[in-house]
Design a protein around this motif. Structure first.
Motif, mmCIF file in Angstrom:
data_model
loop_
_atom_site.group_PDB
_atom_site.id
_atom_site.type_symbol
_atom_site.label_atom_id
_atom_site.label_comp_id
_atom_site.label_asym_id
_atom_site.label_seq_id
_atom_site.Cartn_x
_atom_site.Cartn_y
_atom_site.Cartn_z
ATOM 1 N N ALA A 97 0.816 -1.215 0.000
ATOM 2 C CA ALA A 97 0.000 0.000 0.000
ATOM 3 C C ALA A 97 0.852 1.270 0.000
ATOM 4 O O ALA A 97 0.397 2.323 -0.450
ATOM 5 C CB ALA A 97 -0.941 0.009 1.203
ATOM 6 N N LEU A 98 2.095 1.171 0.484
ATOM 7 C CA LEU A 98 2.997 2.326 0.517
ATOM 8 C C LEU A 98 4.101 2.210 -0.530
ATOM 9 O O LEU A 98 5.013 3.031 -0.557
ATOM 10 C CB LEU A 98 3.606 2.477 1.915
ATOM 11 C CG LEU A 98 2.605 2.744 3.042
ATOM 12 C CD1 LEU A 98 3.323 2.803 4.380
ATOM 13 C CD2 LEU A 98 1.831 4.030 2.789
ATOM 14 N N ALA A 99 4.014 1.186 -1.375
ATOM 15 C CA ALA A 99 5.011 0.991 -2.438
ATOM 16 C C ALA A 99 4.309 1.146 -3.791
ATOM 17 O O ALA A 99 3.951 2.249 -4.181
ATOM 18 C CB ALA A 99 5.692 -0.365 -2.283
ATOM 19 N N TYR A 100 4.057 0.034 -4.478
ATOM 20 C CA TYR A 100 3.491 0.094 -5.827
ATOM 21 C C TYR A 100 2.065 -0.427 -5.901
ATOM 22 O O TYR A 100 1.584 -0.794 -6.972
ATOM 23 C CB TYR A 100 4.409 -0.653 -6.801
ATOM 24 C CG TYR A 100 5.752 0.019 -6.914
ATOM 25 C CD1 TYR A 100 5.912 1.172 -7.674
ATOM 26 C CD2 TYR A 100 6.856 -0.466 -6.225
ATOM 27 C CE1 TYR A 100 7.132 1.821 -7.753
ATOM 28 C CE2 TYR A 100 8.090 0.168 -6.293
ATOM 29 C CZ TYR A 100 8.221 1.307 -7.063
ATOM 30 O OH TYR A 100 9.430 1.947 -7.130
ATOM 31 N N GLY A 101 1.393 -0.473 -4.746
ATOM 32 C CA GLY A 101 -0.020 -0.833 -4.723
ATOM 33 C C GLY A 101 -0.261 -2.329 -4.732
ATOM 34 O O GLY A 101 0.660 -3.134 -4.701
ATOM 35 N N PRO A 102 -1.551 -2.701 -4.765
ATOM 36 C CA PRO A 102 -1.915 -4.114 -4.697
ATOM 37 C C PRO A 102 -1.513 -4.888 -5.947
ATOM 38 O O PRO A 102 -1.269 -4.294 -7.002
ATOM 39 C CB PRO A 102 -3.435 -4.082 -4.528
ATOM 40 C CG PRO A 102 -3.856 -2.762 -5.079
ATOM 41 C CD PRO A 102 -2.711 -1.821 -4.857
ATOM 42 N N ALA A 103 -1.486 -6.201 -5.808
ATOM 43 C CA ALA A 103 -1.173 -7.066 -6.955
ATOM 44 C C ALA A 103 -2.115 -6.725 -8.100
ATOM 45 O O ALA A 103 -3.285 -6.399 -7.898
ATOM 46 C CB ALA A 103 -1.326 -8.531 -6.553
ATOM 47 N N GLY A 104 -1.591 -6.776 -9.311
ATOM 48 C CA GLY A 104 -2.385 -6.469 -10.489
ATOM 49 C C GLY A 104 -2.430 -4.989 -10.810
ATOM 50 O O GLY A 104 -3.150 -4.561 -11.702
#
Length: 124
Positions: A97-104
């Motif tokens: 959530a604080l990096a590149y978001g959820p999978a997909g």
């Protein structure tokens, strides 16, 4: 901005499940200028996948530090670097959530918990 003769860090494997919150660990505290939320930072950094332990990015491997406006980086860096002082080395364990978001989410690191080791070389 200063350059650094520091060496590329080794990342210790973190035991247990991936954290759901940002985890900040100072490996070495600096004594220079302090980074703030509005800073532009000059850093050397290493990025490793929490689960696999595989390195996905390293400024050391490119042979030069990088300068970024903090506001343009992933939230984990925006929250994890302020308060750090030049000369310090800090580890951030950054949940999706604080990096590149959820999978997909479209980024190759979406859905991944990431570990960054950051050397702060300069702020402005």
């Amino acid at each position: 901005m200063t350059d650094s003769a520091q060496t590329k860090p080794e990342v210790e494997f973190v035991e247990g499940p991936a954290p759901e919150q940002l985890v900040i660990t100072d490996i070495r505290e600096g004594d220079g200028d302090e980074a703030t939320a509005g800073s532009t930072v000059n850093v050397h950094y290493l990025g490793v996948d929490f689960e696999s332990g595989e390195e996905f990015d390293s400024s050391w491997d490119r042979g030069q530090a990088i300068t970024f406006p903090l506001a343009s980086l992933v939230k984990g860096w925006q929250e994890g670097i302020p308060g750090m002082r030049v000369g310090g080395r800090r580890q951030l364990v950054v949940p999706p959530a604080l990096a590149y978001g959820p999978a997909g989410g479209g980024h190759r690191l979406s859905g991944r918990t990431l570990i960054f080791v950051i050397d702060l070389l300069g702020v402005r």
